[in-house]
Design a protein around this motif. Sequence first.
Motif, PDB file in Angstrom:
ATOM      1  N   ARG A  31       0.809  -1.224   0.000  1.00  0.00           N
ATOM      2  CA  ARG A  31       0.000   0.000   0.000  1.00  0.00           C
ATOM      3  C   ARG A  31       0.839   1.270   0.000  1.00  0.00           C
ATOM      4  O   ARG A  31       0.303   2.361  -0.133  1.00  0.00           O
ATOM      5  N   ASN A  32       2.136   1.111   0.150  1.00  0.00           N
ATOM      6  CA  ASN A  32       3.031   2.275   0.131  1.00  0.00           C
ATOM      7  C   ASN A  32       3.263   2.679  -1.321  1.00  0.00           C
ATOM      8  O   ASN A  32       4.203   2.221  -1.979  1.00  0.00           O
ATOM      9  N   LYS A  33       2.406   3.539  -1.836  1.00  0.00           N
ATOM     10  CA  LYS A  33       2.432   3.890  -3.258  1.00  0.00           C
ATOM     11  C   LYS A  33       3.722   4.602  -3.640  1.00  0.00           C
ATOM     12  O   LYS A  33       4.244   4.410  -4.734  1.00  0.00           O
ATOM     13  N   GLN A  34       4.231   5.429  -2.744  1.00  0.00           N
ATOM     14  CA  GLN A  34       5.455   6.156  -3.052  1.00  0.00           C
ATOM     15  C   GLN A  34       6.636   5.200  -3.232  1.00  0.00           C
ATOM     16  O   GLN A  34       7.416   5.323  -4.179  1.00  0.00           O
ATOM     17  N   SER A  35       6.752   4.247  -2.323  1.00  0.00           N
ATOM     18  CA  SER A  35       7.836   3.274  -2.414  1.00  0.00           C
ATOM     19  C   SER A  35       7.675   2.383  -3.641  1.00  0.00           C
ATOM     20  O   SER A  35       8.641   2.107  -4.355  1.00  0.00           O
ATOM     21  N   ILE A  36       6.442   1.951  -3.915  1.00  0.00           N
ATOM     22  CA  ILE A  36       6.177   1.101  -5.072  1.00  0.00           C
ATOM     23  C   ILE A  36       6.562   1.825  -6.362  1.00  0.00           C
ATOM     24  O   ILE A  36       7.228   1.272  -7.245  1.00  0.00           O
ATOM     25  N   ALA A  37       6.142   3.080  -6.472  1.00  0.00           N
ATOM     26  CA  ALA A  37       6.411   3.841  -7.693  1.00  0.00           C
ATOM     27  C   ALA A  37       7.906   4.025  -7.914  1.00  0.00           C
ATOM     28  O   ALA A  37       8.410   3.863  -9.029  1.00  0.00           O
ATOM     29  N   PHE A  38       8.635   4.350  -6.841  1.00  0.00           N
ATOM     30  CA  PHE A  38      10.055   4.626  -6.999  1.00  0.00           C
ATOM     31  C   PHE A  38      10.847   3.359  -7.298  1.00  0.00           C
ATOM     32  O   PHE A  38      11.765   3.377  -8.128  1.00  0.00           O
ATOM     33  N   THR A  39      10.504   2.269  -6.638  1.00  0.00           N
ATOM     34  CA  THR A  39      11.268   1.028  -6.845  1.00  0.00           C
ATOM     35  C   THR A  39      10.918   0.342  -8.159  1.00  0.00           C
ATOM     36  O   THR A  39      11.684  -0.497  -8.640  1.00  0.00           O
ATOM     37  N   GLY A  90      12.726  -2.819   5.140  1.00  0.00           N
ATOM     38  CA  GLY A  90      13.387  -2.968   6.436  1.00  0.00           C
ATOM     39  C   GLY A  90      13.432  -1.681   7.222  1.00  0.00           C
ATOM     40  O   GLY A  90      13.214  -1.663   8.443  1.00  0.00           O
ATOM     41  N   ALA A  91      13.697  -0.559   6.521  1.00  0.00           N
ATOM     42  CA  ALA A  91      13.838   0.729   7.203  1.00  0.00           C
ATOM     43  C   ALA A  91      12.516   1.266   7.734  1.00  0.00           C
ATOM     44  O   ALA A  91      12.510   2.215   8.524  1.00  0.00           O
ATOM     45  N   GLY A 169      18.548  -2.185   5.824  1.00  0.00           N
ATOM     46  CA  GLY A 169      17.432  -1.289   6.100  1.00  0.00           C
ATOM     47  C   GLY A 169      17.003  -1.346   7.556  1.00  0.00           C
ATOM     48  O   GLY A 169      16.713  -0.315   8.173  1.00  0.00           O
ATOM     49  N   LEU A 170      16.967  -2.554   8.119  1.00  0.00           N
ATOM     50  CA  LEU A 170      16.632  -2.695   9.544  1.00  0.00           C
ATOM     51  C   LEU A 170      17.654  -1.979  10.419  1.00  0.00           C
ATOM     52  O   LEU A 170      17.294  -1.300  11.390  1.00  0.00           O
ATOM     53  N   LEU A 171      18.921  -2.121  10.065  1.00  0.00           N
ATOM     54  CA  LEU A 171      19.982  -1.463  10.830  1.00  0.00           C
ATOM     55  C   LEU A 171      19.811   0.047  10.812  1.00  0.00           C
ATOM     56  O   LEU A 171      19.883   0.704  11.854  1.00  0.00           O
ATOM     57  N   ILE A 172      19.571   0.616   9.631  1.00  0.00           N
ATOM     58  CA  ILE A 172      19.374   2.061   9.520  1.00  0.00           C
ATOM     59  C   ILE A 172      18.116   2.487  10.257  1.00  0.00           C
ATOM     60  O   ILE A 172      18.079   3.535  10.918  1.00  0.00           O
ATOM     61  N   GLY A 173      17.065   1.662  10.169  1.00  0.00           N
ATOM     62  CA  GLY A 173      15.810   1.993  10.839  1.00  0.00           C
ATOM     63  C   GLY A 173      15.934   2.051  12.346  1.00  0.00           C
ATOM     64  O   GLY A 173      15.254   2.847  13.002  1.00  0.00           O
ATOM     65  N   TYR A 174      16.819   1.219  12.915  1.00  0.00           N
ATOM     66  CA  TYR A 174      17.024   1.235  14.364  1.00  0.00           C
ATOM     67  C   TYR A 174      18.014   2.314  14.797  1.00  0.00           C
ATOM     68  O   TYR A 174      17.960   2.790  15.933  1.00  0.00           O
ATOM     69  N   SER A 180      14.570  11.087   9.395  1.00  0.00           N
ATOM     70  CA  SER A 180      15.820  11.187   8.642  1.00  0.00           C
ATOM     71  C   SER A 180      16.303   9.852   8.082  1.00  0.00           C
ATOM     72  O   SER A 180      17.230   9.824   7.270  1.00  0.00           O
ATOM     73  N   ALA A 181      15.685   8.737   8.489  1.00  0.00           N
ATOM     74  CA  ALA A 181      16.145   7.413   8.061  1.00  0.00           C
ATOM     75  C   ALA A 181      16.091   7.269   6.543  1.00  0.00           C
ATOM     76  O   ALA A 181      17.072   6.887   5.904  1.00  0.00           O
ATOM     77  N   MET A 182      14.941   7.576   5.929  1.00  0.00           N
ATOM     78  CA  MET A 182      14.788   7.397   4.494  1.00  0.00           C
ATOM     79  C   MET A 182      15.637   8.378   3.708  1.00  0.00           C
ATOM     80  O   MET A 182      16.103   8.069   2.606  1.00  0.00           O
ATOM     81  N   GLN A 183      15.845   9.581   4.249  1.00  0.00           N
ATOM     82  CA  GLN A 183      16.693  10.558   3.552  1.00  0.00           C
ATOM     83  C   GLN A 183      18.133  10.064   3.473  1.00  0.00           C
ATOM     84  O   GLN A 183      18.753  10.105   2.400  1.00  0.00           O
ATOM     85  N   TYR A 184      18.662   9.615   4.597  1.00  0.00           N
ATOM     86  CA  TYR A 184      20.021   9.082   4.607  1.00  0.00           C
ATOM     87  C   TYR A 184      20.105   7.804   3.773  1.00  0.00           C
ATOM     88  O   TYR A 184      21.112   7.571   3.095  1.00  0.00           O
ATOM     89  N   LEU A 185      19.065   7.000   3.841  1.00  0.00           N
ATOM     90  CA  LEU A 185      19.063   5.722   3.143  1.00  0.00           C
ATOM     91  C   LEU A 185      19.176   5.912   1.635  1.00  0.00           C
ATOM     92  O   LEU A 185      19.951   5.225   0.966  1.00  0.00           O
ATOM     93  N   GLY A 186      18.407   6.849   1.084  1.00  0.00           N
ATOM     94  CA  GLY A 186      18.453   7.098  -0.347  1.00  0.00           C
ATOM     95  C   GLY A 186      19.840   7.521  -0.805  1.00  0.00           C
ATOM     96  O   GLY A 186      20.360   7.012  -1.808  1.00  0.00           O
TER      97      GLY A 186
END
Length: 269
Positions: A31-39, A90-91, A169-174, A180-186
Amino acid sequence: MTTLDITGRRPARARLLDLGLMRFEFLRVLRNKQSIAFTLVFPIAMFLFISSSIPEKSQKLGADMTANVSASVMVNMALYGAIMAATSAGAAVAVERDLGWSRQLRLTPLRPVSYIVAKMLAALVMSTIATGVTFATGAISGMAKADPMSWALSGAVVVAGSLVFAAFGLLIGYLLPSDSAMQYLGGLLVLMSMLGGIFFPIDEGTTFDRIASFTPMYGFGKAAQWPLSLDHAGGFSAFHASWAISLVVWACVFVFGAAWCFRRDTQRV
């Protein structure tokens, strides 16, 4: 006034695979449309853009190889999409921690390992979808050409290897807060893709190649490209053990790092 005696009740049995939680995770990521569209959209767009700019005379990977350059581009873009999908799944734990969902789960009989397994399986589903859509685009467009065995093996390597980055992703999420997790992740994924030779080829034996060999995506990218080396006689080029070792080492770093962060998080009041 009657009292309810609960001393004789058995505690809820904790299961390794909680089907309810797994169903929730699958629906949440889908249901995460933003993530689906980008990936999905970005890898396809990049594949079509790069492949359409390759002259026909430059399409051969090698004189005896069955795959062309567009197939190599397709595998790299599928790999990037699968990594983005798995890492984002994961994030998402960063957002769940911020909303208090993780704290709520700790009040249930759910085993911590069940939570991690559900996350990993959701990441596996997302990376499979991302890989399948990119490969389908390569086949339908007619740009990517390779032996069916090469397609199957490359796809299997991409999907299986993406689980390493689900742990990342789990590591970054924790480690990072949700804002800021998704910003750094990208940014990290783009940087690792550039160093790993996903966006552009790296000349073997150069200083940059030796430095890049220590990055997380280098061995993964090389292993995913290896099935494309199949020649018309049915043989592959030599598989370097260093590629697998690199992927295993980084998998251990990410998995143990995520496990340590998870244990630290569950100790919070």
